[in-house]
Scaffold this active site. Structure first.
Site, PDB file in Angstrom:
ATOM      1  N   ASP A 481       0.928  -1.264  -0.111  1.00 50.41           N
ATOM      2  CA  ASP A 481      -0.122  -0.088   0.074  1.00 50.41           C
ATOM      3  C   ASP A 481       0.911   1.264   0.018  1.00 50.41           C
ATOM      4  O   ASP A 481       0.492   2.085  -0.725  1.00 50.41           O
ATOM      5  CB  ASP A 481      -0.986   0.013   1.250  1.00 50.41           C
ATOM      6  CG  ASP A 481      -0.195  -0.075   2.602  1.00 50.41           C
ATOM      7  OD1 ASP A 481       0.813  -0.728   2.440  1.00 50.41           O
ATOM      8  OD2 ASP A 481      -0.684   0.517   3.596  1.00 50.41           O
ATOM      9  N   ARG A 485       5.506   4.383   6.070  1.00 55.88           N
ATOM     10  CA  ARG A 485       5.144   4.399   7.468  1.00 55.88           C
ATOM     11  C   ARG A 485       4.947   2.993   7.930  1.00 55.88           C
ATOM     12  O   ARG A 485       5.384   1.937   7.020  1.00 55.88           O
ATOM     13  CB  ARG A 485       3.690   5.159   7.504  1.00 55.88           C
ATOM     14  CG  ARG A 485       2.456   4.129   6.795  1.00 55.88           C
ATOM     15  CD  ARG A 485       1.485   4.892   7.045  1.00 55.88           C
ATOM     16  NE  ARG A 485       0.293   4.151   6.223  1.00 55.88           N
ATOM     17  CZ  ARG A 485      -0.788   4.374   5.685  1.00 55.88           C
ATOM     18  NH1 ARG A 485      -0.838   5.852   5.562  1.00 55.88           N
ATOM     19  NH2 ARG A 485      -1.843   3.903   5.022  1.00 55.88           N
ATOM     20  N   GLU A 487       3.503   0.188   7.872  1.00 60.89           N
ATOM     21  CA  GLU A 487       2.513  -0.587   7.470  1.00 60.89           C
ATOM     22  C   GLU A 487       3.097  -1.316   6.129  1.00 60.89           C
ATOM     23  O   GLU A 487       3.500  -2.573   6.444  1.00 60.89           O
ATOM     24  CB  GLU A 487       1.471   0.400   6.654  1.00 60.89           C
ATOM     25  CG  GLU A 487       0.264  -0.249   6.265  1.00 60.89           C
ATOM     26  CD  GLU A 487      -1.239   0.217   6.577  1.00 60.89           C
ATOM     27  OE1 GLU A 487      -1.046   1.475   7.015  1.00 60.89           O
ATOM     28  OE2 GLU A 487      -2.027  -0.281   6.613  1.00 60.89           O
ATOM     29  N   ASP A 494      -5.823  -2.620  -2.739  1.00 60.88           N
ATOM     30  CA  ASP A 494      -5.088  -1.565  -3.408  1.00 60.88           C
ATOM     31  C   ASP A 494      -4.351  -2.454  -4.625  1.00 60.88           C
ATOM     32  O   ASP A 494      -4.367  -1.835  -5.711  1.00 60.88           O
ATOM     33  CB  ASP A 494      -3.847  -1.070  -2.661  1.00 60.88           C
ATOM     34  CG  ASP A 494      -4.131  -0.329  -1.406  1.00 60.88           C
ATOM     35  OD1 ASP A 494      -5.278  -1.171  -0.608  1.00 60.88           O
ATOM     36  OD2 ASP A 494      -3.738   0.459  -0.705  1.00 60.88           O
ATOM     37  N   TRP A 548     -11.590  -5.805  -1.794  1.00 58.66           N
ATOM     38  CA  TRP A 548     -10.297  -6.282  -1.334  1.00 58.66           C
ATOM     39  C   TRP A 548     -10.160  -7.660  -1.435  1.00 58.66           C
ATOM     40  O   TRP A 548      -9.304  -7.877  -2.523  1.00 58.66           O
ATOM     41  CB  TRP A 548     -10.326  -5.934   0.203  1.00 58.66           C
ATOM     42  CG  TRP A 548      -9.634  -4.509   0.588  1.00 58.66           C
ATOM     43  CD1 TRP A 548      -8.579  -4.117   0.995  1.00 58.66           C
ATOM     44  CD2 TRP A 548     -10.436  -3.519   0.113  1.00 58.66           C
ATOM     45  NE1 TRP A 548      -8.219  -2.878   1.026  1.00 58.66           N
ATOM     46  CE2 TRP A 548      -9.364  -2.156   0.781  1.00 58.66           C
ATOM     47  CE3 TRP A 548     -11.532  -3.139  -0.210  1.00 58.66           C
ATOM     48  CZ2 TRP A 548      -9.655  -0.792   0.489  1.00 58.66           C
ATOM     49  CZ3 TRP A 548     -11.815  -1.655  -0.238  1.00 58.66           C
ATOM     50  CH2 TRP A 548     -10.939  -0.632  -0.001  1.00 58.66           C
ATOM     51  N   GLU A 760      -2.099   9.145  -1.189  1.00 60.05           N
ATOM     52  CA  GLU A 760      -3.213   8.000  -0.748  1.00 60.05           C
ATOM     53  C   GLU A 760      -4.665   9.036  -0.766  1.00 60.05           C
ATOM     54  O   GLU A 760      -5.509   8.246  -0.843  1.00 60.05           O
ATOM     55  CB  GLU A 760      -2.678   7.817   0.846  1.00 60.05           C
ATOM     56  CG  GLU A 760      -3.933   7.140   1.571  1.00 60.05           C
ATOM     57  CD  GLU A 760      -3.261   6.346   2.628  1.00 60.05           C
ATOM     58  OE1 GLU A 760      -2.561   7.147   3.515  1.00 60.05           O
ATOM     59  OE2 GLU A 760      -3.835   5.498   3.385  1.00 60.05           O
ATOM     60  N   HIS A 781       1.004   6.132  -2.419  1.00 61.61           N
ATOM     61  CA  HIS A 781       0.054   5.027  -2.666  1.00 61.61           C
ATOM     62  C   HIS A 781      -0.468   4.953  -3.809  1.00 61.61           C
ATOM     63  O   HIS A 781      -1.199   5.918  -4.314  1.00 61.61           O
ATOM     64  CB  HIS A 781      -0.962   5.686  -1.560  1.00 61.61           C
ATOM     65  CG  HIS A 781      -1.361   4.610  -0.251  1.00 61.61           C
ATOM     66  ND1 HIS A 781      -0.486   4.779   0.781  1.00 61.61           N
ATOM     67  CD2 HIS A 781      -2.290   4.016   0.024  1.00 61.61           C
ATOM     68  CE1 HIS A 781      -1.205   3.946   1.676  1.00 61.61           C
ATOM     69  NE2 HIS A 781      -2.461   3.476   1.217  1.00 61.61           N
TER      70      HIS A 781
HETATM   71  C1  BGC Z   1      -3.914   1.046   3.770  1.00 60.51           C
HETATM   72  C2  BGC Z   1      -4.728   0.969   2.643  1.00 60.51           C
HETATM   73  C3  BGC Z   1      -5.700   0.016   2.478  1.00 60.51           C
HETATM   74  C4  BGC Z   1      -6.706   0.311   3.775  1.00 60.51           C
HETATM   75  C5  BGC Z   1      -7.813  -0.654   3.972  1.00 60.51           C
HETATM   76  C6  BGC Z   1      -4.821   1.470   4.768  1.00 60.51           C
HETATM   77  O1  BGC Z   1      -3.978   1.487   6.180  1.00 60.51           O
HETATM   78  O2  BGC Z   1      -2.763   1.965   3.526  1.00 60.51           O
HETATM   79  O3  BGC Z   1      -4.540   1.339   1.165  1.00 60.51           O
HETATM   80  O4  BGC Z   1      -6.328  -0.544   1.587  1.00 60.51           O
HETATM   81  O5  BGC Z   1      -5.977   0.533   4.856  1.00 60.51           O
HETATM   82  O6  BGC Z   1      -8.966  -0.025   4.536  1.00 60.51           O
END
Ligand code: BGC
Length: 908
Positions: A481, A485, A487, A494, A548, A760, A781
């Site tokens: 994503d 950060r 994550e 995505d 998703w 994003e 993003h």
């Molecule tokens: C991510 C997204 C992801 C989403 C889901 C986020 O924290 O960065 O791009 O699809 O959470 O809701």
């Protein structure tokens, strides 16, 4: 030379140059050039050929395979296909006897065309099999023998061995729990980073195979491997969870030597290896790396190093059943970018600006004193006062820290960490910062660049560049994503949203094939597809969200469309079906009205701006649309695979899903309950409305866009299809007005704010210069970059012809508009380069197209004033090189074979 001989030679040359030239090349095995270490039992061959004639297709091919190049030319072949009458030039399966582990095979191909020409044999290519049986692994898993410190300094593991004969080839097979970097005799093995890559480690753990023939010396040799926590047990989620895949760091290493005399030797990890720590004191994906050069073990990976005080290693019983060869291209270094500016912020920070938001690290060529501590921090943006801004990195420290040693004249770089940044702050360095000493090293999965886009609007070119950089930054072994950060996970939504755009930019075939294997591996027995793949989010991440989890159907079907390799459907079919069946079980009647859904994530909402109304689309309305879409894709796949029962079962289910949608979510006249752009976009894109209600729904969509003064309001799920739906229903002009919109929310708004990657959120930096919330504000993003697909497929008009696959039949259907004077793109199809470009010039519209050999195309030439269309200077109707297929008010369509064409028609 005698005069007569000279004349003969001259005539021969003349004769030869007038003959057709058919050259075959671009040889690939499993889409890779000379791959080492594959475990596909029947690997496939692909090639391309060029010809100086047009309208050329392959009529036959012949492949031969041998155990070395000489045997190939001597005709001592291991397998030959014989002359096969076929136009297949991609994914032709090897069809000889069982291939053997660790063996290298050499191959050549030649082709015949439809004009009676035959090519020479191609140059020789090869591939090498990896380990085909778990029992091929003699190596034992080894772990550091000392007690590890809490910070997890990187373990070093070493072993010496002798080799005394001439080597034919030597291959190192390596994997780890964690990340590894190997050396042999002091030299880094391979140029891959973040190995063994990111997979669902406890189900599928990749090993890499490296040709190390040239690394070995006659006599004593040494192996040294450094490990790091990586995704395996390092911090790996937005909760900063650790040990997500396991607690133990470990190495598995096996070196296979084949000597020239045919004998072999195997050197492998076992209890005789030694372990210690060195200069890397900690390293983490999110936080960065800390290294202390004073603790370097000079010469530790060379023979003769004194390791007497090193600890022995512990052997462990970890599974070898999960080991798989690496299917995708590894992560490598790419661009090296020098700072465009070095400056002091108002807060007094020393900052480098690399001019591009990128992913990788800063390299610093430093001179300093023993004990000097240098800290390099990373940021994507500066705040509105021009200060270094890191709050959007959340809990990712993103700092590389180096302590210098006495004779530090060193090149500083992290080994096991990466950052998403445009700016770097340097602290602790006593000298003057000079651009000569710094570079940003960009890393990403090493896939071929396939797409090139260019048009007359600079902002759109920058948008394309931002989309491309979004891919570079987020295709690091898995589609992530974001890269900055805490994550950086394989979010399924995505990935599916951006997938089709990605196929234009890079050769993502193997990249996604590998990721889909993890998707299937992590799918729950009930069919749910986790939110992120590899699944790192525990119980919360079990998934099941519409848009998703549908990555399970959308990506395999898309892959089949673009690359035309049916194996992707064969291998993913079970997973596709499981997913659709999961939805069905969740339904009330035929309505998918349960579960947790992210919905049209990050759609336009009034909190973002005072002007306008929030564009909230009911989450279950969205879910119903994706239920239908996934079912449709399952039906498509079932048809291709000849699964007749499934086709009929899911076809009747699909009708019920659509009926339920109409009953629950639309008025009798065809307004959607949510009445948002996304609701119309999804309903139209997935054909939820019966035919008579479609155009009115498209008109409502346009009315909504007008109400927002030509602004989009869509989030992650509506955005990719917005312009496609508009074009399909005759509103390309509206699509262009959205695309060219510069005020928020729009694609170009971030560009006007200086973005060099896709944000994003539509308003990561608000019109007043404030940042969006720190908890979710990535500036890299790729999801909204999904517009790239429309730019290639509709604006320039490059596509697979409906009903065909893998660009065997091409469609070129450009859409002129947006006051642009030209737009063009080239794209590397599996058959070779495809080009389409239109240009308005001297009251003429010129359309240029290049169609690769072994394909054909339908080309739609826009006609403006009903003027005459010419091709390569000749009136269309009298040309022999094209066949007119159809004529409407707006287009003349022609069928062509391979070759280059220029169409011209008068414009306004
Ligand atoms: C991510 C997204 C992801 C989403 C889901 C986020 O924290 O960065 O791009 O699809 O959470 O809701």
């Amino acid at each position: 030379m005698k005069k007569s001989v000279f004349i003969l030679l001259f005539l021969l040359c003349l004769f030869h140059s007038s003959m057709a030239q058919l050259n075959v090349g671009h040889l690939r095995v499993e889409n890779l050039i000379n791959p080492t270490g594959i475990d596909v039992l029947r690997p496939t061959f692909s090639w391309q050929f060029s010809s100086n004639e047009s309208n050329v297709v392959q009529s036959a091919y012949e492949i031969k395979v041998a155990s070395d190049s000489k045997s190939l030319s001597d005709g001592k072949v291991f397998w030959k296909s014989g002359k096969v009458n076929s136009d297949q030039s991609v994914y032709v399966p090897f069809n000889g006897q069982m291939l053997v582990s660790n063996q290298r095979y050499y191959w050549q191909v030649r082709v015949w065309d439809n004009k009676g020409n035959v090519s020479e044999w191609s140059t020789v290519s090869y591939w090498q099999m990896g380990f085909l049986n778990h029992s091929d692994w003699k190596a034992e898993w080894i772990m550091p023998g000392y007690k590890e410190e809490d910070a997890h300094p990187s373990p070093l593991m070493r072993k010496e061995f002798d080799s005394h004969k001439k080597i034919r080839y030597a291959t190192a097979y390596i994997t780890a729990h964690g990340l590894y970097e190997a050396q042999i005799n002091g030299k880094r093995v391979g140029d891959a980073y973040l190995t063994p890559g990111f997979t669902s480690y406890n189900k599928r753990l990749q090993y890499q195979a490296y040709d190390v023939t040239d690394f070995l010396k006659d006599g004593a040799n040494a192996i040294g491997v450094t490990l790091s926590d990586g995704w395996y047990r390092g911090t790996c989620t937005f909760n900063n969870d650790k040990n997500v895949f396991g607690t133990d760091i470990a190495l598995l290493f096996q070196l296979e030597i084949i000597y020239a005399d045919g004998t072999t030797a195997t050197i492998f990890s076992d209890g005789t290896w030694k372990s210690n720590t060195g200069s890397i004191r900690s390293s983490s994906n999110y936080d960065g790396e800390f290294s202390d050069a004073r603790l370097k073990k000079e010469g530790w990976s060379t023979a003769g190093y004194n390791d007497r005080d090193w600890s022995s290693v512990k052997t462990a019983n970890f599974s070898k059943e999960v080991l798989v060869a690496t299917y995708n291209e590894v992560v490598r270094r790419h661009e090296v970018i020098k700072p465009v500016k070095i400056f002091k912020t108002p807060r007094g920070e020393q900052v480098l600006d690399f001019g591009q938001n990128l992913v990788g690290w800063v390299q610093f060529k430093v001179k300093g004193k023993e004990g000097d501590k240098i800290t390099i921090s990373h940021a994507e943006v500066l705040d509105k006062s021009g200060n270094f801004y890191t709050e959007n990195l959340r809990r990712a420290k993103a700092q590389d820290i180096y302590i210098l040693s006495s004779n530090s004249d060193d090149t500083l770089e992290p080994h096991f960490s990466w950052h998403g940044f445009r700016y770097a702050k340097v602290e602790g360095y006593k000298g003057e910062l000079s651009p000569d000493n710094f570079a940003a090293i960009v890393i990403y999965s090493d896939m071929d660049k396939t797409g090139f886009f260019n048009c007359s609007n600079k902002l759109l070119n920058q948008l394309q560049s931002n989309i491309e950089w979004g891919l570079r930054g987020n295709f690091l072994d898995i589609p992530t994503d974001c890269p900055q950060r805490n994550e950086r996970l394989g979010w399924t939504g995505d990935a599916q949203v951006f997938f089709r755009t990605a196929t234009f930019l890079r050769g993502v075939n193997n990249f996604f094939t590998k990721w889909l294997k993890d998707l299937s591996a992590d799918q729950l027995p009930d069919g749910r597809v986790p939110h992120v793949i590899p699944q790192a989010l525990g119980a919360w991440g079990k998934g099941g969200s519409a848009g998703w989890s549908d990555a399970a159907t959308i990506i395999p079907w898309g892959m089949y469309q673009v690359y035309g390799d049916k194996r992707i459907l064969e291998s993913q079919y079970q997973s596709m079906k499981l997913w659709v069946d999961f939805i069905k079980k969740q339904c009330t009647g035929d309505l998918w009205n349960k579960g947790n859904h992210f919905g049209d994530w990050l759609f336009y909402s009034v909190n973002d701006d005072r002007d306008g109304q929030s564009a909230i689309t009911d989450k279950h309305l969205i879910a119903q649309c994706f239920y239908a879409y996934s079912t449709q894709l399952l039906i498509n796949a079932a048809k291709e695979l000849g699964k007749k029962e499934d086709v009929s079962y899911y076809t009747s289910l699909l009708q019920k899903i659509k009926d339920a949608f109409i009953n629950e979510y639309t008025t009798r006249n065809g307004a959607t309950m949510s009445n948002t752009q996304t609701s119309y976009v999804l309903a139209l894109q997935f054909d939820m409305f019966p035919e008579p209600l479609r155009q009115q729904a498209a008109d409502r969509l346009v009315a909504n866009i007008k109400q927002f003064k030509n602004h989009l309001t869509t989030g992650f799920l509506g955005t990719p299809y917005l312009c496609h739906v508009l074009s399909r229903y005759g509103y390309s002009d509206v699509a262009y007005s959205l695309l060219l919109q510069e005020s928020y929310p729009s694609w170009l708004y971030p560009v006007t704010k200086g973005a060099t990657t896709i944000w994003e959120r539509w308003d990561g930096i608000r019109p007043n210069g404030d940042f969006q919330t720190t908890s979710m504000n990535s500036f890299n993003h790729y999801a909204y970059g999904a517009i790239g697909d429309w730019m290639y497929r509709v604006m320039v008009g490059i596509d697979v012809e409906e009903g065909s696959i893998g660009y065997k039949k091409i469609s070129i259907h450009p859409h002129i508009g947006g006051n642009l004077t030209y737009a063009n793109a080239s794209y590397e199809t599996p058959y070779g380069k495809l080009f389409s470009g239109w240009k308005l010039e001297d009251k003429k519209l010129l359309l240029n197209a290049e169609i690769p050999t072994n394909t054909s195309a339908i080309i739609y030439i826009p006609i403006v004033n009903n003027g005459e269309v010419t091709v390569n200077g000749q009136p269309l109707l009298s040309s022999k090189s094209v066949i007119v297929a159809d004529k409407t008010k707006e287009y003349v369509s022609v069928r062509v074979g391979s070759g280059k064409y220029e169409f011209s028609t008068p414009s306004k």
